[in-house]
Design a protein around this motif. Sequence first.
Motif, mmCIF file in Angstrom:
data_model
loop_
_atom_site.group_PDB
_atom_site.id
_atom_site.type_symbol
_atom_site.label_atom_id
_atom_site.label_comp_id
_atom_site.label_asym_id
_atom_site.label_seq_id
_atom_site.Cartn_x
_atom_site.Cartn_y
_atom_site.Cartn_z
ATOM 1 N N MET A 184 14.313 3.144 -0.649
ATOM 2 C CA MET A 184 13.624 4.426 -0.717
ATOM 3 C C MET A 184 14.496 5.421 -1.465
ATOM 4 S SD MET A 184 12.664 4.505 3.341
ATOM 5 C CE MET A 184 14.325 3.922 3.725
ATOM 6 N N PRO A 185 13.908 6.493 -1.983
ATOM 7 C CA PRO A 185 14.746 7.559 -2.544
ATOM 8 C C PRO A 185 15.669 8.107 -1.470
ATOM 9 C CG PRO A 185 12.428 7.906 -3.080
ATOM 10 C CD PRO A 185 12.476 6.806 -2.062
ATOM 11 N N TYR A 186 16.889 8.460 -1.843
ATOM 12 C CA TYR A 186 17.806 9.068 -0.881
ATOM 13 C C TYR A 186 17.428 10.532 -0.708
ATOM 14 C CZ TYR A 186 21.888 11.284 1.092
ATOM 15 O OH TYR A 186 22.710 12.037 1.883
ATOM 16 N N LEU A 187 17.178 10.928 0.522
ATOM 17 C CA LEU A 187 16.824 12.309 0.853
ATOM 18 C C LEU A 187 17.890 12.901 1.759
ATOM 19 C CD1 LEU A 187 13.029 11.947 1.582
ATOM 20 C CD2 LEU A 187 13.969 13.708 0.120
ATOM 21 N N ALA A 188 18.276 14.127 1.509
ATOM 22 C CA ALA A 188 19.218 14.831 2.381
ATOM 23 C C ALA A 188 18.502 16.032 2.985
ATOM 24 C CB ALA A 188 20.446 15.277 1.591
ATOM 25 N N GLY A 189 18.486 16.109 4.294
ATOM 26 C CA GLY A 189 17.816 17.226 4.947
ATOM 27 C C GLY A 189 18.084 17.209 6.431
ATOM 28 N N ALA A 208 0.830 -1.209 0.000
ATOM 29 C CA ALA A 208 0.000 0.000 0.000
ATOM 30 C C ALA A 208 0.862 1.257 0.000
ATOM 31 C CB ALA A 208 -0.925 -0.010 1.217
ATOM 32 N N LEU A 209 1.942 1.241 0.773
ATOM 33 C CA LEU A 209 2.822 2.415 0.832
ATOM 34 C C LEU A 209 3.458 2.720 -0.511
ATOM 35 C CD1 LEU A 209 4.697 1.953 4.237
ATOM 36 C CD2 LEU A 209 3.200 3.858 3.602
ATOM 37 N N SER A 210 3.761 1.676 -1.282
ATOM 38 C CA SER A 210 4.420 1.897 -2.571
ATOM 39 C C SER A 210 3.521 2.642 -3.546
ATOM 40 C CB SER A 210 4.855 0.563 -3.173
ATOM 41 O OG SER A 210 3.734 -0.250 -3.468
ATOM 42 N N ASN A 211 2.212 2.708 -3.263
ATOM 43 C CA ASN A 211 1.271 3.418 -4.133
ATOM 44 C C ASN A 211 0.847 4.775 -3.578
ATOM 45 O OD1 ASN A 211 0.984 1.389 -6.198
ATOM 46 N ND2 ASN A 211 -0.147 0.162 -4.705
ATOM 47 N N VAL A 212 1.468 5.199 -2.476
ATOM 48 C CA VAL A 212 1.137 6.490 -1.868
ATOM 49 C C VAL A 212 1.792 7.620 -2.661
ATOM 50 C CG1 VAL A 212 1.530 7.925 0.183
ATOM 51 C CG2 VAL A 212 0.757 5.566 0.443
ATOM 52 N N ASP A 213 1.109 8.740 -2.766
ATOM 53 C CA ASP A 213 1.673 9.941 -3.392
ATOM 54 C C ASP A 213 2.948 10.332 -2.651
ATOM 55 O OD1 ASP A 213 2.292 12.537 -4.251
ATOM 56 O OD2 ASP A 213 0.190 13.112 -4.466
ATOM 57 N N SER A 214 4.045 10.428 -3.372
ATOM 58 C CA SER A 214 5.366 10.590 -2.742
ATOM 59 C C SER A 214 5.788 12.037 -2.539
ATOM 60 C CB SER A 214 6.425 9.875 -3.583
ATOM 61 O OG SER A 214 6.501 10.450 -4.880
ATOM 62 N N ARG A 215 4.917 12.991 -2.809
ATOM 63 C CA ARG A 215 5.355 14.388 -2.674
ATOM 64 C C ARG A 215 5.657 14.771 -1.236
ATOM 65 N NH1 ARG A 215 0.759 17.473 -6.049
ATOM 66 N NH2 ARG A 215 -0.448 15.757 -5.139
ATOM 67 N N ARG A 216 4.950 14.174 -0.277
ATOM 68 C CA ARG A 216 5.159 14.515 1.133
ATOM 69 C C ARG A 216 5.461 13.288 1.986
ATOM 70 N NH1 ARG A 216 6.807 18.788 0.140
ATOM 71 N NH2 ARG A 216 5.507 20.566 -0.378
ATOM 72 N N VAL A 217 5.599 12.124 1.381
ATOM 73 C CA VAL A 217 5.840 10.889 2.120
ATOM 74 C C VAL A 217 7.004 10.153 1.457
ATOM 75 C CG1 VAL A 217 4.865 8.712 2.931
ATOM 76 C CG2 VAL A 217 3.382 10.720 2.685
ATOM 77 N N VAL A 218 7.923 9.633 2.265
ATOM 78 C CA VAL A 218 9.007 8.803 1.749
ATOM 79 C C VAL A 218 8.447 7.396 1.562
ATOM 80 C CG1 VAL A 218 11.333 7.938 2.138
ATOM 81 C CG2 VAL A 218 10.700 10.215 2.954
ATOM 82 N N VAL A 219 8.309 6.978 0.303
ATOM 83 C CA VAL A 219 7.642 5.714 -0.012
ATOM 84 C C VAL A 219 8.648 4.695 -0.528
ATOM 85 C CG1 VAL A 219 5.511 6.944 -0.542
ATOM 86 C CG2 VAL A 219 7.106 6.401 -2.382
ATOM 87 N N PRO A 220 8.317 3.403 -0.451
ATOM 88 C CA PRO A 220 9.242 2.375 -0.941
ATOM 89 C C PRO A 220 9.357 2.389 -2.463
ATOM 90 C CG PRO A 220 7.607 1.447 0.585
ATOM 91 C CD PRO A 220 7.147 2.813 0.222
ATOM 92 N N LEU A 221 10.575 2.201 -2.941
ATOM 93 C CA LEU A 221 10.800 1.957 -4.359
ATOM 94 C C LEU A 221 10.692 0.462 -4.653
ATOM 95 C CD1 LEU A 221 13.923 4.246 -4.810
ATOM 96 C CD2 LEU A 221 11.592 4.767 -5.500
#
Length: 527
Positions: free
Chosen positions: A112-117, A86-99
């Motif tokens: 997951m996408p690599y995020l730096a922050g 279910a998470l893999s189908n979530v809109d990824s603009r505000r949520v870190v979702v599985p690839l």
Amino acid sequence: MSPRSPREISVLVPPDLAPLYPDDPSRIGPYLVLGRLGQGSSGTVYAAVDTASPSADDRLVAVKTLTSPELDSPDAHPALEQRLRALSNVDSRRVVVPLAFDGDANPPWLSMPYLAGERLSHYVTKRGGLGTGKLIALATGLAEGLSALHARGVAHGSLRPSEVLLESHGPHIMECAVAASAEHLRGSGATWLSPERFGGGPATPAADVFAWGAIVAFAGTGRLPFGPGEPEEIAERAAQGSFDLDGLPKGLRPVVGRSLDPDPERRPSLREVLGAVIAVWQSENSASENVEGTDASQATSSPDRDELALILEREWHAVEPPARVPEVVRLEGRMSNRRPTRTLFLAVGGLLALGLVGAGVWGLSQVSDSDQGEEPVSDAAEEEAGEEEPSAEEDPLTMVVRFDPAEQESPGSGPWVYTPVDRDDEPVRNQGVPSHSAWAEQWEEAGEPAEAVIAPDAEVLCAKFCAAPDHVFLDEEGRGTWELTGADFIGYLSWGPVVIVEVTFAEETEEDGEPREIVRITELFTD
């Protein structure tokens, strides 16, 4: 320049990537593991390479192995597989979702996408409450992220400031794979738990709305909405609806107060939350425009959702990640559990870093379908495991030390200066919270100053240095309980006051003259 070997690829990696431990995996699924990004109660996050990606700036991903206590029972794995799907189908603009993910692996993992922050908890601790613009942007982004999760039937269940990542495009909700049980959240997570969750209830959208309200209140004021204290005290105030919103922008107080209602039936829906926050933004925007002489009817016209997102994202452009550096990873040969051989790509490193590094999510990957077997630990790792440990008297692995940020010549990059300390008496409890300096004066120097390096993913338990004003998290022995990382502690050493901590060094001994590595830090404090 000679052509690169087909068994070598260039990857853009974080400049401070922590090395792997001897028992860390060299591969996870189709990914080649490079180093550690962090570790927490739910598992370990690694920086890894998607070797199938054709572009250097798209090859780096974050891969997490899940070792949460909630997964100890085999019965939990089918539910995990369903949640990850279910998470893999979530809109990824505000949520870190599985690839990609494998819920049947041992342990289960997801990429997951690599995020730096920067984590919201650290950001607010350093800077205090957010200004109105950033706070509205945060409140909107979190509500949209939770809405995206709920649209796919997923309640986060354990949202806290430490699980909100801020980067140049705004906030992102992390740690969605496993909803931590109330039992494991009642300690440092009590402030963010709704009364029904604290009592053992399941994760629900209404509980997420409560967490939204608590996080927005904390971010806007720099204080815990239910005040400091033991978890049971905090939970009792939450159950009574006794919260403090002084300092929060007046327009936000009604919707945040409703979100913190002890009765989940009386809390607003996320649709109502978004509408209320956007109305506050429009009101603030209208007032600002009117001061400058703009027609009020034009200022109050409603922007569409995409336009509003762009406006709010501007608030976070100052949160820029450090530039990654290009490295060449050699793929040939047998992989051990040591970090793969990596060579700094010096010839055009500076140009590549400037040309390839951008803001935001650092890459998407294409997952290879080929199965990868687990590789044995290298002979070198086995030899190190068999080496005799130094005696505690000659080279103790754990000691109490003083860190004074004023003594650090390179607070951002290290190595960091520490001084061993000790005391003859036991600290006196329940006499009020001392200042950092008064507490440090109670400890006597017990050795010469020395230097150490701090692993960015070191486990950190803080009591006072990381917390909002007048807030202390202690156990019965006066040891910190608030979970952070070595990277958070490194940041503290660039701005905070003196601190007394118990440190644990890595068992591996460095060459003569080289600083030892600290892998665990626990602040000692009193109240």
